[in-house]
Design a protein around this motif. Structure first.
Motif, mmCIF file in Angstrom:
data_model
loop_
_atom_site.group_PDB
_atom_site.id
_atom_site.type_symbol
_atom_site.label_atom_id
_atom_site.label_comp_id
_atom_site.label_asym_id
_atom_site.label_seq_id
_atom_site.Cartn_x
_atom_site.Cartn_y
_atom_site.Cartn_z
ATOM 1 N N ASN A 172 -1.462 -6.136 -5.069
ATOM 2 C CA ASN A 172 -2.083 -5.981 -3.595
ATOM 3 C C ASN A 172 -3.702 -6.803 -3.371
ATOM 4 O OD1 ASN A 172 -2.736 -4.688 -0.968
ATOM 5 N ND2 ASN A 172 -4.268 -3.058 -2.059
ATOM 6 N N CYS A 209 0.682 -1.175 -0.345
ATOM 7 C CA CYS A 209 0.161 -0.086 -0.264
ATOM 8 C C CYS A 209 1.004 0.827 0.359
ATOM 9 C CB CYS A 209 -0.927 -0.046 1.127
ATOM 10 S SG CYS A 209 -2.749 -0.938 0.961
ATOM 11 N N LYS A 244 -8.637 5.366 -7.012
ATOM 12 C CA LYS A 244 -7.566 3.824 -6.998
ATOM 13 C C LYS A 244 -6.678 3.892 -8.614
ATOM 14 C CE LYS A 244 -9.097 1.624 -2.928
ATOM 15 N NZ LYS A 244 -9.758 0.246 -2.887
ATOM 16 N N SER A 255 -0.829 -2.846 -8.108
ATOM 17 C CA SER A 255 -2.642 -2.630 -6.910
ATOM 18 C C SER A 255 -3.273 -4.275 -7.777
ATOM 19 C CB SER A 255 -3.805 -2.275 -8.590
ATOM 20 O OG SER A 255 -3.061 -0.852 -8.055
#
Length: 229
Positions: free
Chosen positions: A60, A25, A96, A57
């Motif tokens: 994650n 993150c 995001k 991303s």
């Protein structure tokens, strides 16, 4: 001398995944900052950073899925059902992925009423939809549509694109049990299993959440639908 207690490898792995997720993150935030600084001065580097941001991303999201699957297996999956604005959920998802959307030149169409509210776990549903959206960004040609509305007293959120659609083997994974997933292939179906698990965790009046996959829709590409009671 007393023997050491047997190590629960899954618990150790879950702890390691949690630490990796936190570090990732921070990395994603740094990439976003660098991308903003490079946007005007070095477009080529900004494009590379956008691709790096996309891959980070995805990683994650995979780590979040692993944690959720572990907690579900331990019957410790946190589920906080609260009333949320669907538009806020979508807006956060787009924020995001803003860097990649911009650099790939994607057009995002929205059909979400600002006043539309529903009861669901914001984090889990947010992670579910973000995973689907990330895949749509990867496989669409240049257009993604996100829509949400109430049908038959259930919330339906749809993400569709103008790509080549889901391959036949992906459509066959929609109802496949977890133990039958082929982990030796690139597309394991783990993301779909996660989506099914999170959707089915949402229940109301004996109705259970579910997901639907198909090809076609308005843009003749892939169509993902999340239905929450």
């Amino acid at each position: 001398m007393d023997r050491d207690p047997q190590i629960d490898f899954s618990t150790v792995l879950a702890s390691a995944v949690h630490d990796m997720k936190n570090s990732l993150c921070m990395l994603i935030q740094s990439i976003e900052h660098l991308g903003q600084n490079c946007a005007q001065h070095d477009p080529e580097q900004a494009t590379e950073l956008a691709s790096l941001h996309y891959e980070a991303s995805r990683l994650n999201t995979n780590l979040l899925q692993l944690l959720s699957l572990y907690r579900a297996e331990k019957h410790q999956l946190p589920l906080t059902i609260e009333e949320n604005f669907v538009a806020d959920l979508v807006e956060e998802m787009l924020a995001k992925n803003e860097l990649y959307i911009e650099k790939k030149g994607l057009t995002i169409e929205l059909e979400v009423d600002d006043d539309l509210c529903w009861f669901f776990d914001l984090d889990l549903i947010g992670n579910l939809l973000n995973d689907i959206f990330i895949n749509a960004m990867r496989y669409s040609k240049n257009l993604i549509k996100i829509s949400a509305a109430i049908y038959n007293d259930q919330l339906e959120i749809c993400i569709e694109d103008n790509g080549n659609g889901y391959p036949p083997e992906m459509l066959q994974l929609i109802d496949m049990p977890m133990q039958e997933l082929n982990l030796s292939t690139g597309r394991t179906g783990l993301g779909l299993f996660f989506a099914r698990m999170i959707a089915s965790a949402h229940t109301n009046n004996k109705n259970t959440g579910r997901i639907e996959l198909k090809n076609g829709g308005k843009y003749n590409g892939s169509v993902f639908k999340l239905i929450l009671p």
